[in-house]
Design an enzyme around this catalytic site. Sequence first.
Site, PDB file in Angstrom:
ATOM      1  N   HIS A   1     -37.252  -2.241  47.597  1.00 21.97           N
ATOM      2  CA  HIS A   1     -36.440  -2.572  46.434  1.00 21.97           C
ATOM      3  C   HIS A   1     -35.491  -3.703  46.824  1.00 21.97           C
ATOM      4  O   HIS A   1     -35.174  -3.892  48.002  1.00 21.97           O
ATOM      5  CB  HIS A   1     -35.645  -1.356  45.943  1.00 21.97           C
ATOM      6  CG  HIS A   1     -36.500  -0.301  45.329  1.00 21.97           C
ATOM      7  ND1 HIS A   1     -37.001   0.749  46.063  1.00 21.97           N
ATOM      8  CD2 HIS A   1     -36.963  -0.131  44.068  1.00 21.97           C
ATOM      9  CE1 HIS A   1     -37.725   1.526  45.266  1.00 21.97           C
ATOM     10  NE2 HIS A   1     -37.720   1.009  44.054  1.00 21.97           N
TER      11      HIS A   1
ATOM     12  N   ASN B   1     -36.917   0.075  51.491  1.00 22.99           N
ATOM     13  CA  ASN B   1     -37.436   0.910  50.403  1.00 22.99           C
ATOM     14  C   ASN B   1     -38.303   0.103  49.452  1.00 22.99           C
ATOM     15  O   ASN B   1     -38.727   0.624  48.416  1.00 22.99           O
ATOM     16  CB  ASN B   1     -36.283   1.528  49.610  1.00 22.99           C
ATOM     17  CG  ASN B   1     -35.685   2.722  50.316  1.00 22.99           C
ATOM     18  OD1 ASN B   1     -36.390   3.482  50.965  1.00 22.99           O
ATOM     19  ND2 ASN B   1     -34.388   2.882  50.208  1.00 22.99           N
TER      20      ASN B   1
ATOM     21  N   CYS C   1     -34.207  -2.185  41.456  1.00 22.63           N
ATOM     22  CA  CYS C   1     -35.013  -3.340  41.066  1.00 22.63           C
ATOM     23  C   CYS C   1     -36.158  -3.482  42.056  1.00 22.63           C
ATOM     24  O   CYS C   1     -35.930  -3.554  43.269  1.00 22.63           O
ATOM     25  CB  CYS C   1     -34.155  -4.603  41.051  1.00 22.63           C
ATOM     26  SG  CYS C   1     -35.050  -6.119  40.642  1.00 22.63           S
TER      27      CYS C   1
END
Length: 398
Positions: free
Chosen positions: A272, A270, A307
Site C-alpha cells: 500500500h 503491505n 491506497c
Amino acid sequence: MATFSHLAYFPVRRSSCRGSYDPNKQNLSNIKIDGTSKKPATKVEMASVATTSISMTLVVNDYVTEQQARQNIPTTKQSVDHFRQGFSIEGGVGYRQGVVIRSYEVGPDKTATLESVLNLLQETALNHVWMSGLLSDGFGATHEMMRNDLIWVVSRMQVQVDHYPIWGEVLEIDTWVQASGKNGMKRDWLIRSQATGHVFARATSTWVMMNRKTRRLSKMPEGVRGEIAPWFIEKQAITDDVPEKIVKLDNNAKYVNSDLKPKRSDLDMNHHVNNVKYVRWMLETIPDDILESHQLTGITLEYRKECGSSDIVQSLCDPEDGMFIERLKQENQDTGLPDGFSLAAGILENGGFLGSFEKQQLRYTHLLQTNGNLKDEEIVRGRTVWKKKPEPSPFASM
C-alpha cells in the site's frame, strides 16, 4: 487509515527437525560475527553468543533463519542501542535517538524537508519498539499482536514545525506512548537541536488495531494491552483537547491534481502507498508562489482508507478563511479597471490592514481520494498551515 511501512508482516519458517534442511537457515555454530567465520562452537561459546548484543533472536534446534540473523531483533528490553544511537528515557519507558541530517534529506535551501521529518518520526517509533524487546517478526507488531493477526494503523497525525533542521545538524528525537481510549494508543515526538536544546518540532499521532487478513479494525486483546500498558506515559507533545474538524472538499476545490498513480517505489511492505507519499501529493497542489514565499509550519492528517497500487488518486486543495485577499486581488484583475485599481483593495492597503494580514498564517484544506468510475472514496483529509518565510539576512551572502 494508513499503514506505515513498518507495519508489514514477515512469515518466518522454523525448523521442526534437526535433520531438515532449509537453504535460508544457518547453523548457529557457523554464524558469521563481525565478518569472520567461527569454528564449531562449544556449548559455553554458543551460550555466550546468545547473550551478546549481536545474538540471534530465536534459536530452534540450533538454527536461526537468515532473516532473523540479519535483523537481530532483541528478545529482552534494552537500555542502550549503540548502533542506532538510542537509549531509554522517562524511567526506561521512553526513547531518545540521535540523528544527523543527511544531504539527501534536505531541499534546495539546505533544510530538511517535511517528508524527511516524517520519515525520522517513523524510524524512531520503530526503534522504540525494537528497544522494548516486544517486537515480533513483523515490523511494529508485538508478540501478542502477531498471534492475533493484528497490525497497527495510524488514524490521525499532527505535526507542528517551528524550525527546520539544516544539513549536517545533529538532532535528538524523543518518543513515547500513552493510551487513547480502550482500543487505541497515542504516540508523541519531540525534535530538538542537540547543540542548542531548542525544540524544532512536535508531533502526535493516534493508532488503532487492524486485522491483517480482513483489513478491518479490531478491539485490543487483553494480551496486547498487558504488553504495551507498562510503557504508557501521561505526557503530551501537543495539547489539543478538541481537534479542529477538517471538512470534506468536493470537486469545486480551487486546486485539483488528478490522475495521480502510485509508483512501485511509493509502496510499503503491505503493498500500500506509504503515508509520506500522501503528504507529497498534497503539497503538489499548493500554488508555486506560496511555496516560494511561505514555510510549512503545521500539518494535520486524518486517514480514512488505504491506497493500493492500482488506485488512481485525485488531490484536492482549497484555501481556508483568511485567503479572501488573494481572491479579491484576482477579482480586481478580472474587472479590467485602469491600472488594476480597486476601491476595496485600496482601502485595505492604505489602511494598513493588508500589510498586517499578509503576516498572518495561511491555511489550506486538502483531500486525497480515489478517482474511480463508480464512486470516489476518501483516502485522507488534511490541513496545512503556512507562515511567511523570514527575510534573508543582509550578511547571508558575505
